[in-house]
Design a protein around this motif. Structure first.
Motif, PDB file in Angstrom:
ATOM      1  N   ASP A  37      -0.959 -27.969 -50.905  1.00  0.00           N
ATOM      2  CA  ASP A  37      -0.730 -27.882 -49.464  1.00  0.00           C
ATOM      3  C   ASP A  37      -0.164 -29.204 -48.946  1.00  0.00           C
ATOM      4  O   ASP A  37      -0.122 -30.208 -49.667  1.00  0.00           O
ATOM      5  N   ARG A  44      -3.672 -24.811 -53.792  1.00  0.00           N
ATOM      6  CA  ARG A  44      -3.583 -23.429 -53.343  1.00  0.00           C
ATOM      7  C   ARG A  44      -3.018 -22.546 -54.458  1.00  0.00           C
ATOM      8  O   ARG A  44      -2.420 -23.041 -55.409  1.00  0.00           O
ATOM      9  N   GLU A  49      -2.969 -16.170 -58.670  1.00  0.00           N
ATOM     10  CA  GLU A  49      -3.582 -15.835 -57.379  1.00  0.00           C
ATOM     11  C   GLU A  49      -5.006 -16.366 -57.272  1.00  0.00           C
ATOM     12  O   GLU A  49      -5.529 -16.553 -56.176  1.00  0.00           O
ATOM     13  N   ARG A  65      -0.404 -13.358 -60.496  1.00  0.00           N
ATOM     14  CA  ARG A  65       0.127 -12.323 -59.610  1.00  0.00           C
ATOM     15  C   ARG A  65       0.837 -11.264 -60.451  1.00  0.00           C
ATOM     16  O   ARG A  65       1.422 -11.555 -61.491  1.00  0.00           O
ATOM     17  N   TRP A 182       6.789 -13.621 -52.700  1.00  0.00           N
ATOM     18  CA  TRP A 182       5.455 -14.141 -53.060  1.00  0.00           C
ATOM     19  C   TRP A 182       5.298 -15.640 -52.762  1.00  0.00           C
ATOM     20  O   TRP A 182       4.652 -16.381 -53.490  1.00  0.00           O
ATOM     21  N   PRO A 184       4.027 -19.241 -51.163  1.00  0.00           N
ATOM     22  CA  PRO A 184       2.687 -19.761 -50.892  1.00  0.00           C
ATOM     23  C   PRO A 184       2.270 -19.504 -49.440  1.00  0.00           C
ATOM     24  O   PRO A 184       3.096 -19.500 -48.529  1.00  0.00           O
ATOM     25  N   ALA A 185       0.987 -19.310 -49.230  1.00  0.00           N
ATOM     26  CA  ALA A 185       0.471 -18.942 -47.906  1.00  0.00           C
ATOM     27  C   ALA A 185       0.708 -20.025 -46.866  1.00  0.00           C
ATOM     28  O   ALA A 185       0.781 -19.726 -45.667  1.00  0.00           O
ATOM     29  N   PHE A 186       0.846 -21.304 -47.274  1.00  0.00           N
ATOM     30  CA  PHE A 186       1.034 -22.360 -46.285  1.00  0.00           C
ATOM     31  C   PHE A 186       2.487 -22.472 -45.820  1.00  0.00           C
ATOM     32  O   PHE A 186       2.791 -23.259 -44.918  1.00  0.00           O
ATOM     33  N   GLU A 188       5.717 -20.861 -43.842  1.00  0.00           N
ATOM     34  CA  GLU A 188       5.880 -19.907 -42.748  1.00  0.00           C
ATOM     35  C   GLU A 188       6.548 -18.624 -43.222  1.00  0.00           C
ATOM     36  O   GLU A 188       6.300 -17.545 -42.689  1.00  0.00           O
ATOM     37  N   ALA A 190       7.238 -16.064 -46.424  1.00  0.00           N
ATOM     38  CA  ALA A 190       6.815 -15.672 -47.771  1.00  0.00           C
ATOM     39  C   ALA A 190       7.990 -15.208 -48.620  1.00  0.00           C
ATOM     40  O   ALA A 190       7.850 -15.024 -49.827  1.00  0.00           O
TER      41      ALA A 190
END
Length: 501
Positions: A37, A44, A49, A65, A182, A184-186, A188, A190
């Motif tokens: 992150d 992360r 996953e 994943r 796919w 990373p979640a951090f 904005e 994906a």
């Protein structure tokens, strides 16, 4: 979209390069099992996953994943992970930075989406190191087929962009990986990427690069020299962007096995004589902060309790230390002892900022009676010169993620003569770094690394100069985005790059 930079990579094989230019591309065309992150501390999920670590800290089980594919459409499975690591660690393979993988006992695919990564002993920094570009998962079949041309003629990755072409010292062309979803979640976005075609263009001359940004020949860059930042900021069509954190420190190293530098008083006098604040202001124009430790105080596992008085600017104290060591004023202001002058050799890099730093250091040392003979070399020569024992001081800057990474890289005796160019050979330092590496809790890791940090700072092996800021210069044709500080590769995977319209 076009990004401008001043230098190119040697190749785009993550296990055979250490260059920032390679990292910039590899993070966009490939991915790692875990990601970091923007705080540069929190690990992360990435291609994995989730994961578990055994109580003894030796076995990591990664659950991958199931929705990932390579640019050629091939399904991503555990076989790619195993093949990547086995290739890198093969003793017959000319891989780099293998220490980052830890002491690997085995790596196995338990099934198509589960990888067991077993170590011979715990390695507390493993997950942090796995976020870096040397751990980008490759297509092992392609690497085997292309051999030395892998990462030169082609690269098949799982990233948001696909490698299309490379003209060395000219440009690297990437195109959007349309199947990508796919990220990373951090981030904005994906996926897929907001840019259909991305070009890394080489512009060797800094002034030419600045002009190209001003006229719109390039969309963004973080190779803009410090002297030009205020100029480009005044352009209403340009904005400056900074990551939350990014770690790059410039320093002067001291080879302690050289006759004069075996005396710690001389090393401390050198450190106290160099005005790091003036360097930050006059050479970096405020785009760096004066440093008084070997790495940023914001890094993971930094020891705030260290005594850092030797790294401030204090020429009066510097002169007193030289007096104490028996060096007295001689002809032309150079100090003498036993009929010999206090003269030192300095190896550094060509380039405007590096030359200016060398001249500033030379001038500061002259004021306390040290004659510094400066030799600057370009990138084709300098690394070979720095492997020798023919110099006293040397100029360097380096990116890092944690205090532990810096300690492993520079201060282990096993890393002499490079990158441990100081020839620091201390059993206690080695022992504590190894203890930190083998720690199975954050508390134990910090305790060991903190003690090692205190030892090497007390020894005065470097003079820290500045912590350089990472600034992205972007035209307003792009939406504002948050740069990333990892490995100095501010665009990271490029997912958040979007046209303004």
């Amino acid at each position: 979209m076009t990004a401008l930079r001043t230098s190119d990579a040697d190749r785009y094989d993550p296990q055979r390069t250490t260059t920032l230019a390679a990292a910039e591309v590899l993070y966009m065309v490939g991915e790692t099992l875990v990601t970091l992150d923007r705080d540069l501390k929190t690990v992360r999920p990435g291609l994995a996953e989730r994961w578990e670590v055994s109580p003894d800290g030796r076995t990591y089980t990664f659950h991958l994943r199931r929705d990932v594919s390579f640019c050629d459409g091939k399904r991503f499975t555990a076989a790619a992970v195993v093949g990547t690591v086995e290739r890198w660690l093969n003793p017959d393979f000319a891989g780099v930075s293998k220490w980052k993988a830890g002491k690997v006992e085995s790596i196995k695919a338990l099934d198509d989406y589960t990888v067991e990564y077993r170590l011979k002993e715990p390695y507390s920094e493993l997950l942090y190191q796995m976020t870096q570009f040397n751990f980008v998962i490759i297509d092992p079949e392609q690497a085997a087929a292309l051999k030395d041309n892998f990462g030169i003629s082609a690269f098949n990755g799982t990233g948001p962009f696909c490698f299309r072409s490379w003209k060395p010292r000219t440009e690297t062309v990437l195109t959007r990986h349309d199947a990508y979803r796919w990220g990373p979640a951090f981030m904005e976005n994906a996926g897929p990427a907001g840019v259909a075609r991305f070009v890394w263009k080489i512009v060797p001359e800094a002034a030419t690069l600045v002009a190209a940004l001003q006229t719109g020949e390039g969309d963004l860059s973080y190779s803009v020299p410090a002297w030009a930042v205020a100029e480009v900021q005044a352009n209403p069509k340009i904005r400056l962007l900074n990551p939350d954190l990014a770690f790059r420190t410039h320093y002067v190293g001291m080879k302690i096995t050289r006759p004069h530098l075996a005396d710690k008083r001389i090393r401390e006098a050198i450190s106290l004589a160099i005005d790091e604040g003036a360097i930050a202001d006059a050479i970096f124009f405020g785009e760096a902060e004066a440093a008084n430790a070997y790495f940023s105080k914001a890094t993971l596992d930094f020891n705030p309790g260290m005594k850092l008085g030797a790294f401030r600017y204090d020429p009066v104290r510097a002169k007193a230390l030289l007096d104490e060591a028996g060096w007295v004023a001689g002809p032309k202001g150079v100090r003498m002892k036993d009929g010999k002058p206090l003269s030192l050799n300095f190896y550094g890099f060509t380039g405007d900022a590096n030359r200016q730093m060398a001249e500033a250091i030379q001038g500061d040392l002259r004021k306390i009676g040290i004659d510094l003979k400066v030799e600057l070399y370009d990138a084709t020569i300098v690394w070979g010169k720095l492997r020798t024992q023919d110099f006293d001081l040397y100029q360097m800057n380096y990116p890092y993620l944690s205090a532990g990474e810096a300690m492993n890289l520079y201060f282990l005796s096993s890393n002499m003569p490079t990158p441990n160019r100081m020839n620091w050979n201390d059993p206690d330092t080695d022992r504590l770094i190894e203890e930190g590496n083998r720690a199975t809790s954050p508390e134990a890791r910090y305790s060991a690394f903190a003690q090692a940090e205190a030892i090497v700072h007390e020894a005065v092996l470097w003079k820290p100069l500045v912590n350089e800021k990472l600034t992205v210069v972007s035209r307003t044709t792009l939406k504002p985005f948050k740069p990333h500080g990892i490995s100095g590769a501010a665009l990271y995977n490029g997912l958040d790059l979007m046209p303004a319209k």
